[in-house]
Scaffold this motif. Structure first.
Motif, PDB file in Angstrom:
ATOM      1  N   GLN A   1     -30.936  18.039  41.729  1.00  0.00           N
ATOM      2  CA  GLN A   1     -31.656  19.200  41.116  1.00  0.00           C
ATOM      3  C   GLN A   1     -31.074  20.505  41.619  1.00  0.00           C
ATOM      4  O   GLN A   1     -31.474  21.580  41.230  1.00  0.00           O
ATOM      5  CB  GLN A   1     -32.976  19.138  41.355  1.00  0.00           C
ATOM      6  CG  GLN A   1     -34.046  18.367  40.714  1.00  0.00           C
ATOM      7  CD  GLN A   1     -35.214  18.627  40.156  1.00  0.00           C
ATOM      8  OE1 GLN A   1     -35.846  19.679  40.930  1.00  0.00           O
ATOM      9  NE2 GLN A   1     -35.748  18.188  39.434  1.00  0.00           N
ATOM     10  N   ALA A   2     -29.778  20.396  42.164  1.00  0.00           N
ATOM     11  CA  ALA A   2     -29.004  21.688  42.497  1.00  0.00           C
ATOM     12  C   ALA A   2     -28.575  22.204  41.311  1.00  0.00           C
ATOM     13  O   ALA A   2     -28.483  23.604  41.290  1.00  0.00           O
ATOM     14  CB  ALA A   2     -28.015  21.267  43.572  1.00  0.00           C
ATOM     15  N   LEU A   3     -27.929  21.337  40.370  1.00  0.00           N
ATOM     16  CA  LEU A   3     -27.504  21.818  39.179  1.00  0.00           C
ATOM     17  C   LEU A   3     -28.833  22.035  38.101  1.00  0.00           C
ATOM     18  O   LEU A   3     -29.534  21.280  37.853  1.00  0.00           O
ATOM     19  CB  LEU A   3     -26.559  21.119  38.711  1.00  0.00           C
ATOM     20  CG  LEU A   3     -25.199  21.122  39.132  1.00  0.00           C
ATOM     21  CD1 LEU A   3     -24.267  20.228  38.138  1.00  0.00           C
ATOM     22  CD2 LEU A   3     -24.408  22.309  39.263  1.00  0.00           C
ATOM     23  N   SER A   4     -28.647  23.216  37.546  1.00  0.00           N
ATOM     24  CA  SER A   4     -29.688  23.512  36.491  1.00  0.00           C
ATOM     25  C   SER A   4     -29.083  23.762  35.006  1.00  0.00           C
ATOM     26  O   SER A   4     -28.010  24.114  34.935  1.00  0.00           O
ATOM     27  CB  SER A   4     -30.433  25.041  36.798  1.00  0.00           C
ATOM     28  OG  SER A   4     -29.574  25.929  36.778  1.00  0.00           O
ATOM     29  N   TYR A   5     -30.053  23.425  33.963  1.00  0.00           N
ATOM     30  CA  TYR A   5     -29.334  23.656  32.738  1.00  0.00           C
ATOM     31  C   TYR A   5     -30.445  24.308  32.031  1.00  0.00           C
ATOM     32  O   TYR A   5     -31.892  24.022  31.968  1.00  0.00           O
ATOM     33  CB  TYR A   5     -29.108  22.292  31.952  1.00  0.00           C
ATOM     34  CG  TYR A   5     -30.345  21.286  31.697  1.00  0.00           C
ATOM     35  CD1 TYR A   5     -30.596  21.234  30.511  1.00  0.00           C
ATOM     36  CD2 TYR A   5     -30.665  20.639  32.521  1.00  0.00           C
ATOM     37  CE1 TYR A   5     -31.817  20.282  29.841  1.00  0.00           C
ATOM     38  CE2 TYR A   5     -31.731  19.608  32.438  1.00  0.00           C
ATOM     39  CZ  TYR A   5     -32.314  19.592  31.171  1.00  0.00           C
ATOM     40  OH  TYR A   5     -33.211  18.615  30.539  1.00  0.00           O
ATOM     41  N   GLY A   6     -30.240  25.393  31.305  1.00  0.00           N
ATOM     42  CA  GLY A   6     -31.102  26.123  30.519  1.00  0.00           C
ATOM     43  C   GLY A   6     -31.088  25.371  29.087  1.00  0.00           C
ATOM     44  O   GLY A   6     -30.388  24.802  28.778  1.00  0.00           O
ATOM     45  N   SER A   7     -32.375  25.802  28.466  1.00  0.00           N
ATOM     46  CA  SER A   7     -32.600  25.294  27.020  1.00  0.00           C
ATOM     47  C   SER A   7     -33.137  26.467  26.420  1.00  0.00           C
ATOM     48  O   SER A   7     -33.660  27.380  26.804  1.00  0.00           O
ATOM     49  CB  SER A   7     -33.362  24.006  27.016  1.00  0.00           C
ATOM     50  OG  SER A   7     -34.828  24.463  27.215  1.00  0.00           O
ATOM     51  N   THR A   8     -33.454  26.241  24.858  1.00  0.00           N
ATOM     52  CA  THR A   8     -33.879  27.257  23.915  1.00  0.00           C
ATOM     53  C   THR A   8     -35.631  27.018  24.053  1.00  0.00           C
ATOM     54  O   THR A   8     -36.293  27.565  22.987  1.00  0.00           O
ATOM     55  CB  THR A   8     -33.426  27.090  22.610  1.00  0.00           C
ATOM     56  OG1 THR A   8     -33.441  25.659  22.075  1.00  0.00           O
ATOM     57  CG2 THR A   8     -32.081  27.501  22.760  1.00  0.00           C
ATOM     58  N   GLY A   9     -36.017  25.847  24.811  1.00  0.00           N
ATOM     59  CA  GLY A   9     -37.356  25.782  25.045  1.00  0.00           C
ATOM     60  C   GLY A   9     -37.750  24.138  25.056  1.00  0.00           C
ATOM     61  O   GLY A   9     -36.933  23.457  24.988  1.00  0.00           O
ATOM     62  N   ASN A  10     -38.840  24.318  25.868  1.00  0.00           N
ATOM     63  CA  ASN A  10     -39.392  22.710  26.012  1.00  0.00           C
ATOM     64  C   ASN A  10     -39.433  21.834  24.814  1.00  0.00           C
ATOM     65  O   ASN A  10     -39.955  22.226  23.831  1.00  0.00           O
ATOM     66  CB  ASN A  10     -40.698  22.648  26.708  1.00  0.00           C
ATOM     67  CG  ASN A  10     -40.884  23.152  28.265  1.00  0.00           C
ATOM     68  OD1 ASN A  10     -40.191  22.459  29.133  1.00  0.00           O
ATOM     69  ND2 ASN A  10     -41.444  24.088  28.712  1.00  0.00           N
ATOM     70  N   GLY A  11     -38.575  20.682  25.102  1.00  0.00           N
ATOM     71  CA  GLY A  11     -38.687  19.742  23.840  1.00  0.00           C
ATOM     72  C   GLY A  11     -37.715  20.310  22.613  1.00  0.00           C
ATOM     73  O   GLY A  11     -37.577  19.395  21.929  1.00  0.00           O
ATOM     74  N   ALA A  12     -36.888  21.287  22.892  1.00  0.00           N
ATOM     75  CA  ALA A  12     -35.875  21.856  21.860  1.00  0.00           C
ATOM     76  C   ALA A  12     -34.705  20.530  22.319  1.00  0.00           C
ATOM     77  O   ALA A  12     -34.697  19.989  23.423  1.00  0.00           O
ATOM     78  CB  ALA A  12     -35.458  23.011  22.070  1.00  0.00           C
ATOM     79  N   SER A  13     -34.044  20.645  21.148  1.00  0.00           N
ATOM     80  CA  SER A  13     -32.906  19.538  21.055  1.00  0.00           C
ATOM     81  C   SER A  13     -31.846  20.124  22.365  1.00  0.00           C
ATOM     82  O   SER A  13     -31.217  19.250  23.206  1.00  0.00           O
ATOM     83  CB  SER A  13     -31.928  19.571  19.716  1.00  0.00           C
ATOM     84  OG  SER A  13     -31.360  20.751  19.694  1.00  0.00           O
ATOM     85  N   THR A  14     -31.817  21.002  22.767  1.00  0.00           N
ATOM     86  CA  THR A  14     -31.075  21.776  23.875  1.00  0.00           C
ATOM     87  C   THR A  14     -31.586  21.188  25.254  1.00  0.00           C
ATOM     88  O   THR A  14     -31.064  21.084  26.121  1.00  0.00           O
ATOM     89  CB  THR A  14     -31.088  23.148  23.807  1.00  0.00           C
ATOM     90  OG1 THR A  14     -32.201  23.784  23.887  1.00  0.00           O
ATOM     91  CG2 THR A  14     -29.933  23.634  22.741  1.00  0.00           C
ATOM     92  N   HIS A  15     -32.956  21.078  25.251  1.00  0.00           N
ATOM     93  CA  HIS A  15     -33.683  20.305  26.146  1.00  0.00           C
ATOM     94  C   HIS A  15     -33.420  18.779  26.149  1.00  0.00           C
ATOM     95  O   HIS A  15     -33.094  18.190  27.250  1.00  0.00           O
ATOM     96  CB  HIS A  15     -35.336  20.770  26.186  1.00  0.00           C
ATOM     97  CG  HIS A  15     -35.959  19.836  27.289  1.00  0.00           C
ATOM     98  ND1 HIS A  15     -37.314  19.654  27.292  1.00  0.00           N
ATOM     99  CD2 HIS A  15     -35.595  19.264  28.487  1.00  0.00           C
ATOM    100  CE1 HIS A  15     -37.859  18.929  28.311  1.00  0.00           C
ATOM    101  NE2 HIS A  15     -36.734  18.881  29.008  1.00  0.00           N
ATOM    102  N   LEU A  16     -33.752  18.174  25.290  1.00  0.00           N
ATOM    103  CA  LEU A  16     -33.498  16.717  25.225  1.00  0.00           C
ATOM    104  C   LEU A  16     -32.420  16.153  25.380  1.00  0.00           C
ATOM    105  O   LEU A  16     -32.137  14.934  25.986  1.00  0.00           O
ATOM    106  CB  LEU A  16     -34.505  16.228  23.996  1.00  0.00           C
ATOM    107  CG  LEU A  16     -35.770  16.477  23.695  1.00  0.00           C
ATOM    108  CD1 LEU A  16     -36.432  16.094  22.440  1.00  0.00           C
ATOM    109  CD2 LEU A  16     -36.465  16.125  24.890  1.00  0.00           C
ATOM    110  N   ALA A  17     -31.421  16.664  24.907  1.00  0.00           N
ATOM    111  CA  ALA A  17     -29.871  16.534  25.092  1.00  0.00           C
ATOM    112  C   ALA A  17     -29.503  16.376  26.622  1.00  0.00           C
ATOM    113  O   ALA A  17     -29.014  15.430  26.843  1.00  0.00           O
ATOM    114  CB  ALA A  17     -28.885  17.518  24.336  1.00  0.00           C
ATOM    115  N   GLY A  18     -30.069  17.614  27.229  1.00  0.00           N
ATOM    116  CA  GLY A  18     -29.730  17.540  28.784  1.00  0.00           C
ATOM    117  C   GLY A  18     -30.484  16.237  29.401  1.00  0.00           C
ATOM    118  O   GLY A  18     -30.118  15.580  30.272  1.00  0.00           O
ATOM    119  N   ALA A  19     -31.651  16.015  28.759  1.00  0.00           N
ATOM    120  CA  ALA A  19     -32.517  15.000  29.462  1.00  0.00           C
ATOM    121  C   ALA A  19     -31.974  13.589  29.283  1.00  0.00           C
ATOM    122  O   ALA A  19     -31.789  12.716  29.953  1.00  0.00           O
ATOM    123  CB  ALA A  19     -33.818  14.876  29.020  1.00  0.00           C
TER     124      ALA A  19
END
Length: 329
Positions: A153-171
């Motif tokens: 958890q030292a590295l963070s990734y931003g997304s365009t919102g919870n559940g957005a493809s930018t979030h789920l791609a990171g997950a």
């Protein structure tokens, strides 16, 4: 006698007015394409590029109107409740019309029942980008994995919102790589990109449509694409399998045009035909593939084909959301 004849004629004319109005050719006034994300988002870029040739084809202005919030649900709800008269459409995504069905415990609309799929607009992949100025040490996937494994958890990734493809791609990437990344959601593209450039976040699994400008301007570095094959627009950027030594992965989503439920058949077919003609043109295809890194549909697609794509993705993303543990109430 003359007076009775004039009254009868006036009544006949009055009763015929609604029929004449109903038979008026469509469209007879401006058409709105609504979006659920801020200016500069991938959907906004696409909608504005589509609006100009579509205006010429329809003979009326096509206006882009973004109503942001709740992962695109604000705009979706407005279109779901709009009159099905052919003057209000929604440039939706797999996020707004598939992922959100699983992500939100309650929605004020049904993503299937309350919309008419008009036409599929293309598949949109994700690309991992970093700021070379703020994170000069993150030059490869292996560097990202080493940093993530050294300190969870030292590295963070931003997304365009919870559940957005930018979030789920990171997950999905974190699960496949066996690392623990810190997710930081923002309200749309500007916030997530701004945080990356400011150094407030380390990574951004962004959609290519919105990432291509910053990549070409040198503001961000593309480390890999989350697709099975390299992209024509980014030929030097490896796939996640090539860069990370992980199994092939594809987090691509799609853009599509929707109308309210019960859109009249003539309007549905006309809009489908006009948009298919535009996005199939060599000029527009070149812009999609080489400028936005978006894969256009292989052939003109029907509303029925788009409906099947949407239904399949509702089931597919429900499983991804379940595994990621993402939830918005």
């Amino acid at each position: 006698m003359f007076r009775r004849t004039m009254i009868a004629a006036a009544l006949a004319a009055a009763t015929s007015l609604p029929a004449l109005a109903q038979d008026a050719p469509w469209p007879s006034r401006p058409v709105t394409i609504m979006g659920g994300f801020p200016n500069g988002a991938g959907t906004d870029i696409y909608a504005r590029r589509l609006a100009e040739p579509l205006s010429r084809a329809l003979g009326q202005p096509v206006v882009v109107d973004n109503r942001t919030g709740a992962g695109g649900n604000i705009g979706s709800d407005l279109v779901a409740k709009a009159r099905p008269d052919g003057y209000t459409f929604y440039l939706g995504t797999a996020g707004t019309h598939a992922i959100n069905a699983a992500l939100y415990s309650r929605l004020p609309f049904d993503v299937i029942r309350d919309f008419t799929p008009v036409v599929l607009l293309g598949d949109v992949p994700n690309v991992l980008i970093v700021s070379p100025e703020r994170r000069p040490n993150l030059t490869s996937c292996q560097a990202v994995l080493a940093a993530a494994r050294a300190r969870p958890q030292a590295l963070s990734y931003g997304s365009t919102g919870n559940g957005a493809s930018t979030h789920l791609a990171g997950a999905q990437f974190a699960t496949a790589a066996g690392v623990d990344l810190l997710h930081v959601p923002f309200r749309g593209q500007p916030g997530a990109m701004g945080a990356l450039l400011a150094g407030d976040t380390d990574l951004f699994f962004n959609q290519t449509g919105a990432a291509m400008g910053p990549i070409r301007q040198g503001q961000v570095r593309a480390l890999f694409v989350l697709t099975r094959e390299r992209l024509a627009a980014l030929p030097d950027v490896p796939t996640v399998a090539e860069a990370c030594g992980l199994p092939p992965m594809d987090t691509s989503t799609w853009y599509g045009l929707f109308g309210p439920a019960n859109l009249p058949e003539p309007i549905l077919r006309r809009m489908n035909a006009e948009v298919n003609r535009i996005i199939s043109s060599p000029e527009f295809r070149d812009w999609l593939i080489n400028n936005q890194a978006i894969t256009p549909p292989a052939a003109p697609n029907s509303p029925e084909q788009f409906r099947e794509t949407q239904r399949a993705d509702v089931a597919r993303w429900a499983e991804v959301v379940r595994r990621s543990g993402a939830r918005v109430d």
